[in-house]
Enzyme design. Structure first.
Site, short mmCIF file in Angstrom:
data_model
loop_
_atom_site.label_atom_id
_atom_site.label_comp_id
_atom_site.label_asym_id
_atom_site.label_seq_id
_atom_site.Cartn_x
_atom_site.Cartn_y
_atom_site.Cartn_z
N ALA A 22 5.50 -36.40 8.89
CA ALA A 22 5.30 -35.78 10.20
C ALA A 22 3.92 -36.11 10.74
O ALA A 22 2.97 -36.35 9.99
CB ALA A 22 5.48 -34.27 10.11
N VAL A 23 3.83 -36.12 12.06
CA VAL A 23 2.56 -36.29 12.78
C VAL A 23 2.34 -35.03 13.61
O VAL A 23 3.28 -34.48 14.18
CB VAL A 23 2.60 -37.54 13.69
CG1 VAL A 23 1.37 -37.60 14.58
CG2 VAL A 23 2.70 -38.80 12.84
N ILE A 75 -3.94 -34.89 15.56
CA ILE A 75 -4.90 -34.10 14.78
C ILE A 75 -4.47 -33.96 13.32
O ILE A 75 -5.21 -33.39 12.52
CB ILE A 75 -5.08 -32.70 15.40
CG1 ILE A 75 -3.73 -31.99 15.55
CG2 ILE A 75 -5.77 -32.80 16.75
CD1 ILE A 75 -3.84 -30.58 16.11
N GLY A 76 -3.30 -34.45 12.98
CA GLY A 76 -2.84 -34.40 11.60
C GLY A 76 -1.76 -35.43 11.35
O GLY A 76 -0.97 -35.75 12.24
N ASP A 108 6.66 -20.29 -2.04
CA ASP A 108 5.43 -21.09 -2.15
C ASP A 108 4.25 -20.34 -1.54
O ASP A 108 3.47 -20.91 -0.78
CB ASP A 108 5.62 -22.46 -1.47
CG ASP A 108 4.56 -23.46 -1.93
OD1 ASP A 108 3.95 -23.23 -2.99
OD2 ASP A 108 4.34 -24.46 -1.22
N LYS A 162 4.50 -30.86 16.30
CA LYS A 162 4.86 -31.52 15.05
C LYS A 162 6.02 -32.48 15.33
O LYS A 162 7.06 -32.06 15.83
CB LYS A 162 5.26 -30.49 14.00
CG LYS A 162 5.67 -31.05 12.65
CD LYS A 162 5.93 -29.91 11.68
CE LYS A 162 6.31 -30.41 10.30
NZ LYS A 162 6.50 -29.29 9.34
#
Length: 740
Positions: A402-403, A396-397, A511, A419
């Site tokens: 990273a996947v 999904i990403g 951040d 992740k």
């Protein structure tokens, strides 16, 4: 869960509304994770009623599935625990470690498991309860749990030892207890079974540490930390099972620890070179012969274990602990914690019992392999430990390093995100990933995206993360027609709560921006914000000098390079609050030239131009001004933000005007349509610390930049946490040592 045009943001009004009318009404303690409105308890009550409410209730808590834990007694009173969440947090510090409840205490069951406790009022004096995380209730006779003796002065009957027996021993416990002449000081090495490299611990056995076979097994369980549970069996390198305490004092010095799994790895009884280095320092006589063996006897069939079998690399430096704990728990356990009791006793070498768990030699981040592994379309070999507990779905990403995959826990059907970080892409930068993960291990707060579980294998790092599916902060604002100061106040309440928690741990995020604030929808329909992306987060133990962050939200002391600390997060939160109320940032550059932006930030002049701020309360403007002070000492802290009237409801206007900020946010920020409401959460998870390196923002050196700050000598070199990076106007950045 998608945000429709008719969605209203009243759910962000989560504070106790009763406190606006009765200042003393908030006696039920801290707000819940969603900060839902609590009922006021301020009523006419008798002294007898008040006295009974304050009386402490003594109850006993057990760990879910732990048949060897005798429980711990708590005195529950309104003065000690102001809320149910405070009790859960204290139980987490007391009962949670790497093996037991590694994800913390999230659920409390009645002793029979038929009911979940959801408030302090449901706890009954003298009753027992079971603490669990997210796993289902495990039915055991918890009230009959027994522990091995930790003191040599405590007598144990043969009956009690028989109940706690972990393995069938030769001879009765009474016989062993009567004759312990065979016990002599001996140093043994315990190696965890499984794929290599494997974790090893060194243990000292003597009359003070080896009271019984069961107690030694229990201490080995604490030291070796098998993922599959307690140590059930021990074998010599010849494949002979250790059956009683006397077997430890034979000719063998090295033992293989096994859990409840049925099958052994074929090479369990062969030591590789790294394992030989660990045990070589004690001059074991059997090492050379065992390393030359070509075949060994296995107590079971030569098949790969079907149970999870995490392993750790063995380092050849005896006496050193090389890993950081996988669990993000407090480094100093509660005095009532069983773990702390063992540590206290282990330091008393004079006349009291010594814990074997304290003699650990070395460890590393757990690694896994084994049958039941799945191969994803990207070629990742997902470990069996993950696939047995979670159903891993489609991707999904996909980030630079990273996947992210769909991940559903099999036992609860809860959705998470898996992740996967490819280590081959991180060579030379591994410490950056380790820093991010070590921070995630430590944090656990309702307004922070959680790390649920991790698994480290030689080629990948697997992180099971909380999946927040409600979009980001800008999505929430731009998709609604009704938006008021009360909504903005509730959002800041969530953000400030997360910042307060991080700063209490001396962690600075560095951040904080709307894209990293995700909207979480609770089961009762209420919503709250969760802070994610800890790629730039670090521990503050002195002034920091790394120029990093996102330009729009970066604090002036970062730009000036005079050294900064925790309050840079407050500055970023102040910028976000300004945007929440008008739709554009307080400091704006011109095009791609960031010089103007940085000069404005260094000046710190905050304006509230008309007509955009005409309908905003003076209380809100005052708070923003105090959050955006250039003088760090005068700038508000997270605690002061939470105590401000505009945040705790006292300063909100009675007649609230609807704020028209959605259009201006779309104009000033890149808020293009997303494929779905989950995209923002997936994007945050897919980001790693290494992604911060890909943008560069630089500025011409201005010799007058530091003039408004106290002169401080520049550090001779940057600390290790600062791999140097940077960005464009709205992207996260780090800069080199001399970025301007």
């Amino acid at each position: 869960m998608s945000f429709g045009r008719d969605m209203e943001l009243e759910h962000f009004d989560e504070r106790d509304k009763a406190q606006r009318y009765s200042r003393g009404s908030r006696v039920n303690g801290l707000p819940s994770p969603t900060h839902s409105a609590h009922c006021s308890f301020y009523r006419t009550r008798t002294l007898q009623t008040l006295s009974s409410e304050k009386k402490a209730k003594k109850v006993r808590f057990y760990r879910n599935g732990d048949r060897y834990f005798k429980g711990i007694v708590y005195a529950i009173s309104p003065d000690r625990f102001r809320s149910f969440e405070a009790l859960l947090a204290d139980l987490t510090r007391t009962l949670s470690d790497n093996v037991n409840l590694p994800q913390g205490v999230r659920t409390i069951y009645t002793i029979d498991g038929l009911k979940k406790i959801s408030s302090l009022d449901q706890l009954v004096e003298g009753e027992s309860y079971v603490c669990g995380s997210i796993e289902p209730f495990k039915k055991l006779e918890y009230t009959k749990n027994v522990n091995p003796n930790w003191s040599v002065n405590v007598k144990t009957t043969s009956a009690s030892r028989a109940v706690s027996s972990l393995a069938t021993a030769k001879g009765s416990p009474s016989e062993v207890r009567e004759n312990k002449d065979f016990i002599r000081p001996k140093l043994v090495t315990i190696i965890r079974s499984g794929v290599k490299p494997r974790k090893a611990v060194r243990i000292l056995l003597n009359k003070k540490t080896a009271h019984s076979f069961e107690q030694v097994l229990t201490d080995i369980t604490d030291a070796i930390k098998l993922d599959s549970g307690v140590v059930k069996r021990l074998y010599t390198l010849d494949g002979k099972q250790v059956m009683c305490l006397q077997d430890f004092f034979g000719d063998d010095d090295i033992f293989i620890a096994c859990g409840p799994e049925k099958f052994r790895y074929q090479d369990d009884f062969l030591l590789d070179e790294s394992e030989c280095r660990v045990v070589k320092s004690t001059s074991y006589t059997k090492i050379a012969s065992s390393s030359r063996r070509s075949t060994t006897k296995s107590p079971g069939p030569s098949r790969r274990s079907k149970s999870p079998a995490s392993t750790s690399s063995v380092n050849g430096t005896p006496g050193s602990q090389l890993s950081t704990p996988r669990s993000g728990k407090s480094p100093s356990p509660s005095p009532t914690s069983p773990g702390s009791l063992r540590k206290q006793r282990s330091s008393q070498h004079g006349g009291s019992s010594t814990s074997l768990a304290s003699t650990k030699v070395c460890s590393s981040m757990d690694e896994n392999d084994g049958p039941g592994e799945e191969v994803s379309e990207e070629g990742f070999q997902i470990p069996a430990t993950i696939t047995e507990r979670y159903k891993v779905g489609r991707t999904i990403g996909d980030g630079n390093f990273a996947v992210v995959k769909e991940c559903v826990e099999r036992s609860t059907a809860r959705e998470y995100a898996l992740k996967i970080i490819k280590k081959s892409k991180c060579r030379g930068k591994e410490h950056m990933i380790q820093n991010e993960v070590s921070i995630l291990r430590r944090v656990k707060h309702p307004n922070i995206v959680l790390l649920i579980e991790e698994m480290d294998v030689p080629t990948e790092l697997y992180l099971v993360m909380e999946l927040v599916k409600g979009g980001d902060l800008f999505d929430a604002i731009t998709s609604t027609n009704k938006y008021t100061e009360r909504d903005a106040s509730g959002m800041l309440y969530n953000l400030a709560s997360a910042i307060k928690y991080l700063h209490s741990l001396n962690i600075v995020h560095r951040d904080i921006k709307p894209e990293n604030l995700l909207v979480y929808e609770h089961q009762d329909g209420s919503k709250s914000l969760k802070l994610g992306d800890f790629g730039l987060a670090t521990i503050v133990d002195g002034p920091l000098y790394t120029v990093c962050g996102t330009p729009t939200y970066v604090a002036p002391e970062i730009i000036a390079e005079t050294g900064y600390g925790l309050k840079v997060d407050i500055w970023a939160a102040g910028v976000i609050t300004y945007i929440l109320l008008c739709g554009f940032p307080p400091f704006r550059g011109s095009g791609d030239d960031q010089e103007v932006l940085f000069d404005q930030i260094l000046m710190g002049q905050v304006d509230f131009p008309s007509p955009y701020w005409d309908n905003v309360s003076d209380s809100a403007k005052e708070l923003i001004t105090m959050m955006l002070l250039v003088d760090v000492d005068q700038r508000f802290s997270a605690v002061q933000v939470l105590e401000h009237p505009w945040v705790n409801d006292d300063g909100l206007p009675e007649n609230e005007h609807q704020l028209s900020v959605a259009g201006k946010i779309k104009k000033h920020f890149n808020t293009g349509p997303k494929p779905n409401s989950t995209a923002a959460g997936v994007s945050v998870i897919a980001t790693t610390a290494l992604d911060k390196e890909r943008q560069v923002f630089r500025r011409r050196r201005n010799q007058d930049v530091r003039s408004r700050y106290k002169a401080q000598p520049a550090p001779p070199e940057l600390n290790s946490e600062s791999e140097d990076y940077s960005p464009s106007s709205s992207e996260t950045v780090r800069s080199p040592n001399s970025p301007f």
